[in-house]
Design an enzyme around this catalytic site. Structure first.
Site, PDB file in Angstrom:
ATOM      1  N   CYS A 119      -6.274   7.123  -6.138  1.00 26.98           N
ATOM      2  CA  CYS A 119      -5.194   6.714  -5.237  1.00 26.98           C
ATOM      3  C   CYS A 119      -4.708   7.879  -4.392  1.00 26.98           C
ATOM      4  CB  CYS A 119      -4.052   6.087  -6.030  1.00 26.98           C
ATOM      5  SG  CYS A 119      -3.451   7.103  -7.398  1.00 26.98           S
ATOM      6  N   HIS A 369       1.116   7.426  -9.891  1.00 27.29           N
ATOM      7  CA  HIS A 369       0.407   6.661  -8.860  1.00 27.29           C
ATOM      8  C   HIS A 369       0.872   7.124  -7.483  1.00 27.29           C
ATOM      9  CE1 HIS A 369      -1.811   3.437  -7.048  1.00 27.29           C
ATOM     10  NE2 HIS A 369      -0.724   2.907  -6.510  1.00 27.29           N
TER      11      HIS A 369
END
Length: 1036
Positions: A119, A369
């Protein structure tokens, strides 16, 4: 007590016996055979057969049963028909998602697939893609290939070619999201490991700069510098002479410290603030030609069109030795004026607009994340890029939303401060991208970026594959829907015909087949009734619960469409099986009464003659009778299914010899088929008892009271007693002749050799002494000394090992004892030790030799292997012992209070262990001869000490993680030592640090710190960081 029971007599109320609730299936099964109590097997009629097969049970109606009644063959509810009756959504006929859900919507951007932990890559790719100047230059950088190479079979090879193709897909793909694995593979990134996002940004831009600098066009060579590069200088002023020196430098991003600051202005101000150089930090002045106190600060000279501001959220913690994240709020404006911070060049544009915010969600520097909020340069709309998902913000405003709603683990939760209009506040933003404010232009070429033809060809090929896949998925969906509709009509037609009406023909169909027929996810096979057949080729009564009775018309249609067999109709009800079951159940009912009667009769005093019955048989005769009846019942079965009548009395778990006994009274039958000579194992019963037992066991062996025991067994018993007496006599004689050896009295030792120039014998005494005890039935005939020799026949024990007592299973013998042993036993290998004096110029010394000679090669090989085994262990136990504040070891404390009394006694008897550095003996000889005191071999577990399971190849850091869980002490607070030696190398293995099984490691804990998030960081770091080592970002 219930009030009815307590006051029932006073109030005239009846008492009721409460029975346990029986499952409906068992109730139906019991009711099906209740008639056997009054009907004999020869009196069975058609009505009894129908009852046994439950033909006339009422059918259940829909809505009355929550699930199917397995004991009722007429219940057709809850077998899967709910999914087919009524109107059905077409989507229920398939499990294929609409392929158009993968299609890109009009006027939207394309997402990127997260390949595991990529990510952080996806966020920067989206930010760089929205930099129109960078995208345009990247497209042009390979344009010269158009004339040099044909593009029919062009495939991206280099990192920049993959980036170029990826940007083209992001621009013109028909997919909702694309797979970046081509670029990630070219970069050589580990998709399962999350890396430092800021470091990735620096390295990737550096790689692009290096690649574009090799282009022929000057405009392309400098595109990275033009977009991202600014200039500043480090200015140092001497406090003594006032001389000023400047060191110019370029920057591609400003790294701003956020610790202790609340807004972006404070961060930039600290970045440019003046720093004092004094003490050991003094500056060498060229004018003064000596070190002088000075001041140093940074001067900004020029700013790039795209200003990258790195907020230093991930910092190195010196206390823990690892990175940690600063989860503090920072306020930043949508419009940033850098004019007050810029020196010189007043004509520069200094007003910037926020164009991207990169977010890290999570409290730890090693997990979390990444997402990106990016502003569309053409429309001014804000978008949130979260891997495959892209969300457009309403009202052209940046909305950080739930990105700030992270889990809190620190004790004091910081409240989000209020932000003024035009400002945003974030505790997770780690990079801010500002673009210089420009005047609005009507020129579309500034915002339009054309994809080169050779790249568009690749995009078209990918779009064509996508359209083919969509068409294929649509066809599969249509086929599934058509098949489902046809099945829907079939089920609606046949389900109405399934119930069999009273008096009309019927057939039995397996319940599982009907369920699979109604389950569209499985292929419908042919009907198979073979599993339900009894030994007579008809429907077994016990299989009725697993089948359903359907009408003949429905059965005809099902067999016509799916075939199968054998077909089971009304003529398939087995009269023979019903009769056999009737007989067995009646005997079972009678058995309870006979058992009570026999139990009472056995207790009476016997008068007159009787019969011998085994006590074991007498105790378990009811169980044996039930087993016999069950066996008769099983004779009509073909399957492994449970039969009727199995209950709590059919438990096959018997004790002792009852597990092997299958025939009544066989426990008193000897191997010669006669009456056993063991009178304690049999009992005399009356003829009345034997008659009742004989009725259940007609083939049981019969022995009257006058029956003589087996003569052969009596003869063998007498011979065994005579042999045992002789053996005891021989063993006692052997012991008396070696009494001192047996009692370990008056023993010769190496330390006190009786006379120089004498020879003494060695014997494996443990084998001998354990065998010549008079309680043993067989005397000793030989002594095995070969166990003390190596494979080459050499002796395996040194003088030091014999002196230290490591070989306590070895005994030295007096010459007289050796003569007795040589006469009484066969010694396979004589071993002797000779003592003599050797005279030299420095004096005389006592020497020892052995026969056979000592085998040094095998001795050293064994010692090496033993040490090696201590370094290559797996799943071994070590002990962690905590050090208390006053520097004393907890080993001085008392043992655990929860230790058992026997363990405590053993610990009292336990002697200190001898240092393990001296030569050990063979492992097979480590069992020592008991000397009257039972010594504990268990480790003494002390208060505050805990055992851990480890392996030799485990690192010290991994051990510290285990200790953290066991003692709640963070790894950075742990000071470990073994035998006074500190353990500090976290990357070293336990084997290399000298940690062996049963080792005791001392733990001294420092004072804990208040940063609990740091402990979470350390917990997640199991291996040393390697960053982007070995990847394409570093030229590998």
């Amino acid at each position: 007590k219930c009030h009815l029971c307590k006051f029932g007599q006073k109030r005239g109320l009846r008492r009721f016996r409460i029975y346990p609730i029986m499952a409906p299936r068992l109730q139906l099964e019991k009711a099906a055979w209740r008639w056997v109590e009054t009907v004999k097997p020869e009196e069975i009629g058609p009505e009894h057969i129908d009852l046994a097969y439950r033909v006339n049970l009422p059918a259940c109606k829909r809505g009355t049963c929550r699930r199917n009644c397995k004991g009722n063959p007429n219940c057709l509810v809850g077998i899967g028909e709910q999914a087919w009756l009524g109107e059905i959504d077409e989507n229920a006929f398939h499990n294929i998602d609409d392929p158009n859900s993968e299609r890109r919507d009009k006027n939207t951007f394309v997402g990127l697939t997260n390949l595991g932990a990529t990510c952080y890559v996806n966020t920067f790719l989206q930010v760089w893609f929205h930099n129109l100047e960078l995208r345009r230059s990247l497209y042009q950088s390979l344009s010269f290939y158009k004339t040099d190479y044909p593009f029919v079979n062009y495939e991206p090879q280099s990192i920049c070619e993959h980036l170029q193709y990826l940007f083209a897909l992001l621009q013109n793909s028909n997919r909702k999201y694309i797979d970046p694995s081509g670029l990630v593979k070219a970069l050589g990134l580990d998709t399962g490991q999350q890396q430092d996002a800021q470091e990735f940004s620096k390295l990737f831009l550096s790689l692009l700069e290096d690649t574009l600098s090799k282009q022929k066009s000057t405009n392309l060579q400098n595109v990275i510098q033009r977009q991202f590069c600014g200039q500043f200088s480090y200015v140092t002023v001497c406090n003594e002479c006032g001389r000023s020196s400047a060191l110019p430098s370029r920057f591609y991003e400003l790294e701003l410290n956020i610790q202790g600051h609340k807004n972006l202005t404070e961060c930039v101000t600290e970045f440019l603030k003046e720093e004092k150089l004094d003490g050991e930090n003094r500056y060498f002045c060229e004018s003064c030609q000596t070190k002088q106190s000075a001041t140093r600060r940074i001067r900004l000279h020029s700013l790039p069109p795209t200003l990258n501001l790195q907020l230093m959220r991930f910092v190195f913690d010196r206390q823990t030795g690892h990175k940690k994240k600063l989860n503090t709020f920072i306020s930043f404006p949508e419009q940033l004026d850098m004019g007050p911070f810029l020196e010189g060049k007043q004509d520069q544009k200094c007003v910037y607009e926020l164009s991207a915010v990169l977010i890290h969600r999570g409290i730890s520097a090693y997990s979390g994340h990444y997402i990106a909020h990016v502003k569309d340069a053409r429309t001014g709309d804000w978008y949130k890029f979260n891997d495959e998902e892209i969300e457009k913000m309403e009202g052209k405003k940046l909305q950080l939303g739930i990105e700030e709603d992270i889990a809190e683990t620190v004790k004091s939760q910081t409240r989000k401060p209020k932000c003024s209009k035009g400002y945003h506040c974030s505790r997770n933003a780690y990079m801010l991208v500002y673009k210089v404010q420009e005047e609005e232009s009507s020129d579309p070429s500034r915002t339009n970026v054309e994809v080169p033809a050779f790249l568009q060809r690749l995009v078209d090929q990918d779009n064509h594959k996508f359209e083919e896949w969509c068409s294929e998925m649509a066809d599969m969906r249509k086929q599934s829907v058509d098949k489902g509709k046809a099945k829907h009509e079939e089920v609606k037609e046949l389900y109405e015909l399934l119930p069999a009406k009273d008096g009309e023909p019927y057939e039995f169909i397996p319940l599982e087949w009907l369920k699979k027929w109604l389950d569209d996810s499985t292929a419908t096979k042919e009907i198979d009734n073979s599993f339900f057949l009894c030994s007579h080729g008809k429907l077994h009564p016990d299989k009725v619960a697993e089948s359903k009775r359907v009408s003949l018309q429905a059965a005809e249609l099902l067999y016509e469409r799916y075939s199968g067999g054998p077909r089971l109709d009304g003529s398939s009800l087995c009269r023979e099986c019903v009769s056999q079951r009737c007989r067995v159940l009646r005997l079972k009912n009678q058995l309870s009464e006979d058992y009570k009667e026999v139990s009472n009769m056995v207790k009476r005093t016997l008068s007159g003659e009787g019969y011998w019955v085994g006590k074991t048989s007498l105790r378990s005769w009811r169980q044996l009778a039930l087993d016999q009846l069950e066996e008769d019942e099983h004779e009509t079965k073909h399957s492994n299914g449970q039969t009727n009548g199995q209950g709590p009395h059919t438990n096959n778990n018997k004790e002792g010899n009852e597990d092997e006994m299958k025939t009544f009274n066989e426990d008193i039958v000897c191997s010669h088929a006669g009456l056993s000579i063991l009178e304690t194992e049999r009992k005399l019963v009356s003829p009345e008892v034997w008659t009742k037992l004989r009725a259940y066991f007609p083939k049981a062996p019969e022995f009257t009271q006058n029956q003589e025991p087996c003569q052969q067994c009596l003869t063998l018993e007498q011979e065994e007693k005579d042999n045992e007496a002789v053996s005891k006599m021989m063993a006692l004689d052997q012991k008396n002749q070696l009494l001192n050896l047996f009692n370990e009295k008056n023993r010769p030792t190496l330390a006190k050799w009786p006379q120089v120039d004498t020879e003494m014998r060695v014997m494996h005494v443990r084998k001998l002494i354990l065998k010549i005890t008079p309680t043993k039935s067989s005397p000793v005939s030989n002594v095995g000394n070969t166990l003390l020799l190596c494979p080459h026949g050499g002796f395996m024990f040194t003088y030091d090992s014999l002196i230290s007592g490591d070989a306590q299973h070895i005994a030295l013998l007096w010459p007289s004892e050796w003569e007795v042993i040589s006469r009484l036993f066969i010694v396979d290998q004589p071993i002797s030790i000779h003592c003599f004096k050797e005279t030299t110029s420095s004096g005389s010394t006592t020497q020892y030799t052995t026969q056979p000679d000592l085998c040094w090669e095998c001795r050293e090989s064994f010692l090496f292997q033993q040490q090696r085994d201590l370094r290559e262990y797996t799943q071994a136990t070590i002990y962690i012992r905590k050090v208390i504040e006053d520097k004393r070891m907890i080993k001085e404390a008392a043992p655990e209070l929860n230790a058992s009394s026997s363990e405590a006694e053993e610990e009292k008897e336990e002697q200190p262990k001898v240092d393990g550095e001296r030569d050990p003996d063979f492992s097979q000889f480590t069992t020592q001869l008991s000397r009257g005191i039972r010594r504990s071999t268990r480790h003494r577990k002390l208060r505050g000490e805990k055992a851990l399971i480890v392996s030799a190849n485990q690192t010290l850091k991994e051990l510290k993680i285990q200790i953290m869980h066991a003692f709640s002490v963070a790894p950075f607070d742990q000071n470990l030592s073994i035998d006074g030696k500190s353990l500090t190398d976290d990357s070293a293995t336990l084997g290399s640090l000298g940690v062996i099984p049963e080792s005791i490691i001392c733990l001294k804990a420092d004072e804990p710190i208040a940063d609990y998030a740091a402990m979470d960081d350390v917990y997640q770091v199991r291996m040393p960081e390697e960053g982007f080592k070995g990847t394409g970002l570093l030229g590998h």
